[in-house]
Design a protein around this motif. Structure first.
Motif, PDB file in Angstrom:
ATOM      1  N   GLU A  27       0.831  -1.210   0.000  1.00  0.00           N
ATOM      2  CA  GLU A  27       0.000   0.000   0.000  1.00  0.00           C
ATOM      3  C   GLU A  27       0.866   1.260   0.000  1.00  0.00           C
ATOM      4  O   GLU A  27       0.550   2.233  -0.684  1.00  0.00           O
ATOM      5  CB  GLU A  27      -0.964  -0.014   1.180  1.00  0.00           C
ATOM      6  CG  GLU A  27      -2.053  -1.062   1.024  1.00  0.00           C
ATOM      7  CD  GLU A  27      -3.032  -1.062   2.169  1.00  0.00           C
ATOM      8  OE1 GLU A  27      -3.038  -0.112   2.977  1.00  0.00           O
ATOM      9  OE2 GLU A  27      -3.804  -2.029   2.255  1.00  0.00           O
ATOM     10  N   SER A  28       1.954   1.250   0.748  1.00  0.00           N
ATOM     11  CA  SER A  28       2.879   2.387   0.741  1.00  0.00           C
ATOM     12  C   SER A  28       3.513   2.559  -0.634  1.00  0.00           C
ATOM     13  O   SER A  28       3.688   3.680  -1.106  1.00  0.00           O
ATOM     14  CB  SER A  28       3.976   2.209   1.786  1.00  0.00           C
ATOM     15  OG  SER A  28       3.439   2.258   3.074  1.00  0.00           O
ATOM     16  N   ASP A  31       0.996   4.115  -2.937  1.00  0.00           N
ATOM     17  CA  ASP A  31       0.814   5.533  -2.595  1.00  0.00           C
ATOM     18  C   ASP A  31       1.989   6.380  -3.069  1.00  0.00           C
ATOM     19  O   ASP A  31       1.840   7.576  -3.286  1.00  0.00           O
ATOM     20  CB  ASP A  31       0.643   5.713  -1.085  1.00  0.00           C
ATOM     21  CG  ASP A  31      -0.687   5.181  -0.567  1.00  0.00           C
ATOM     22  OD1 ASP A  31      -1.611   4.986  -1.383  1.00  0.00           O
ATOM     23  OD2 ASP A  31      -0.790   4.958   0.646  1.00  0.00           O
ATOM     24  N   THR A  32       3.149   5.763  -3.243  1.00  0.00           N
ATOM     25  CA  THR A  32       4.370   6.484  -3.600  1.00  0.00           C
ATOM     26  C   THR A  32       4.518   6.674  -5.108  1.00  0.00           C
ATOM     27  O   THR A  32       4.972   7.715  -5.553  1.00  0.00           O
ATOM     28  CB  THR A  32       5.604   5.727  -3.061  1.00  0.00           C
ATOM     29  OG1 THR A  32       5.480   5.622  -1.642  1.00  0.00           O
ATOM     30  CG2 THR A  32       6.898   6.441  -3.398  1.00  0.00           C
ATOM     31  N   THR A  38       1.632   3.525 -12.187  1.00  0.00           N
ATOM     32  CA  THR A  38       0.461   2.724 -11.830  1.00  0.00           C
ATOM     33  C   THR A  38      -0.172   2.143 -13.088  1.00  0.00           C
ATOM     34  O   THR A  38      -0.506   0.958 -13.133  1.00  0.00           O
ATOM     35  CB  THR A  38      -0.563   3.564 -11.057  1.00  0.00           C
ATOM     36  OG1 THR A  38       0.043   4.064  -9.862  1.00  0.00           O
ATOM     37  CG2 THR A  38      -1.793   2.746 -10.675  1.00  0.00           C
TER      38      THR A  38
END
Length: 53
Positions: A27-28, A31-32, A38
């Motif tokens: 998840e980190s 988010d980064t 993506t």
């Protein structure tokens, strides 16, 4: 996973990977990385998240 140079540097700076380049907190990582990274990695991300598509 393919990352642009900026995202790669950010991931390394935040130490999101271990010595073998495994990510413990996906998840980190998501988010980064930027939207471009993506999109490039969408099939892999969907697979990691358990998407049935």
């Amino acid at each position: 996973m393919m990352l642009c140079e900026t995202c790669y540097e950010q991931v390394m700076e935040e130490k999101l990977t271990d010595a073998r380049n495994f990510v413990a907190d996906h998840e980190s990582l998501f988010d980064t990385i930027c939207m471009g990274c993506t999109d490039i990695n969408r099939p892999l991300i969907d697979d990691m998240l358990g998407s049935s598509e």
